[in-house]
Enzyme design. Structure first.
Site, PDB file in Angstrom:
ATOM      1  N   LYS A  52       0.830  -1.261   0.084  1.00 27.06           N
ATOM      2  CA  LYS A  52      -0.188   0.070   0.153  1.00 27.06           C
ATOM      3  C   LYS A  52       1.042   1.150   0.156  1.00 27.06           C
ATOM      4  CE  LYS A  52      -3.920  -1.996   2.316  1.00 27.06           C
ATOM      5  NZ  LYS A  52      -4.785  -2.054   3.674  1.00 27.06           N
ATOM      6  N   ALA A  66      -0.910   1.127   6.355  1.00 27.80           N
ATOM      7  CA  ALA A  66      -1.354   0.119   7.518  1.00 27.80           C
ATOM      8  C   ALA A  66      -2.308  -0.961   6.899  1.00 27.80           C
ATOM      9  CB  ALA A  66      -1.949   0.683   8.569  1.00 27.80           C
ATOM     10  N   ASP A  67      -2.252  -1.984   7.464  1.00 25.65           N
ATOM     11  CA  ASP A  67      -2.985  -3.259   7.383  1.00 25.65           C
ATOM     12  C   ASP A  67      -3.334  -4.166   8.639  1.00 25.65           C
ATOM     13  OD1 ASP A  67      -4.454  -4.586   4.844  1.00 25.65           O
ATOM     14  OD2 ASP A  67      -3.678  -6.244   5.926  1.00 25.65           O
ATOM     15  N   THR A  68      -4.532  -4.165   8.660  1.00 31.60           N
ATOM     16  CA  THR A  68      -4.940  -5.076   9.948  1.00 31.60           C
ATOM     17  C   THR A  68      -5.691  -6.558   9.524  1.00 31.60           C
ATOM     18  OG1 THR A  68      -5.479  -2.933  11.383  1.00 31.60           O
ATOM     19  CG2 THR A  68      -6.515  -4.839  11.965  1.00 31.60           C
ATOM     20  N   ALA A 103       0.092  -4.205  11.011  1.00 27.31           N
ATOM     21  CA  ALA A 103       1.201  -3.800  10.285  1.00 27.31           C
ATOM     22  C   ALA A 103       1.286  -2.382   9.658  1.00 27.31           C
ATOM     23  CB  ALA A 103       1.427  -4.546   9.079  1.00 27.31           C
TER      24      ALA A 103
END
Length: 188
Positions: A52, A66-68, A103
């Site tokens: 991203k 970010a990524d969850t 992250a």
């Protein structure tokens, strides 16, 4: 310093505002978010945040992505898109612990990427059918990893949390602040 948030999530904007950070631009990354065959949840979360950030990087700007991911064991749980998927996910999480991996990647103006991963353990109470149906009726689960939003009604269904509450919401603020500071962003 120009800061770009590579996310369309209003929660991430709200969380950044809590630490006094207002991005100059919000540019959602258009990437393929499908997990690779056999990809473990932590590696997937890290890869998504990095991809991203890379997708919206521009010279001279600082990019935050970010990524969850919600994981039950080695299984990556989906962002629930329909009631049946949400119902089965909530039934799976009922009465057990799961991990929320959040992250964060920051790419500085020179192109250096920095990464952090927050891991939070979340334990749901044993949910009966009435509780699941009431939560589904709220609509909070739509598009949420693990079919719940901790900042809403689901918080009353969680017995315990060990780790980052903001990470479960979608942006671990401790890690984010550390990455922004390390990248030269003026944050107190």
């Amino acid at each position: 310093m120009r800061l770009i948030l590579a996310s369309a999530s209003p929660r991430r904007l709200d969380l950044l505002a809590r630490i006094g950070v207002i991005p100059n631009a919000v540019i959602p990354a258009e990437i393929d978010e499908a997990p690779r065959k056999g990809e473990l949840p932590a590696l997937y979360a890290r890869r998504m945040a990095a991809e991203k950030a890379a997708a919206v990087a521009e010279p001279g700007a600082l990019v935050l992505a970010a990524d969850t991911v919600v994981a039950a064991g080695r299984r990556i749980l989906p962002k629930a898109e329909d009631e049946e998927e949400a119902r089965s996910t909530l039934a799976l999480l009922s009465g057990r612990r799961h991990r929320v991996l959040s992250a964060v990647t920051v790419v500085d103006p020179a192109g250096t990427a920095r990464h952090r991963l927050s891991t939070t353990m979340v334990s749901f109470k044993r949910l009966d059918a009435t509780e699941i149906e009431a939560y589904l009726a709220s609509g909070e689960w739509i598009g949420k990893a693990g079919a719940y939003a901790i900042q809403g009604r689901a918080e009353a269904l969680i017995k315990a949390i060990s780790g980052s509450h903001s990470g479960v919401m979608g942006l671990p603020l401790y890690e984010t602040r550390a990455l922004l500071r390390a990248s030269g962003y003026p944050i107190g």
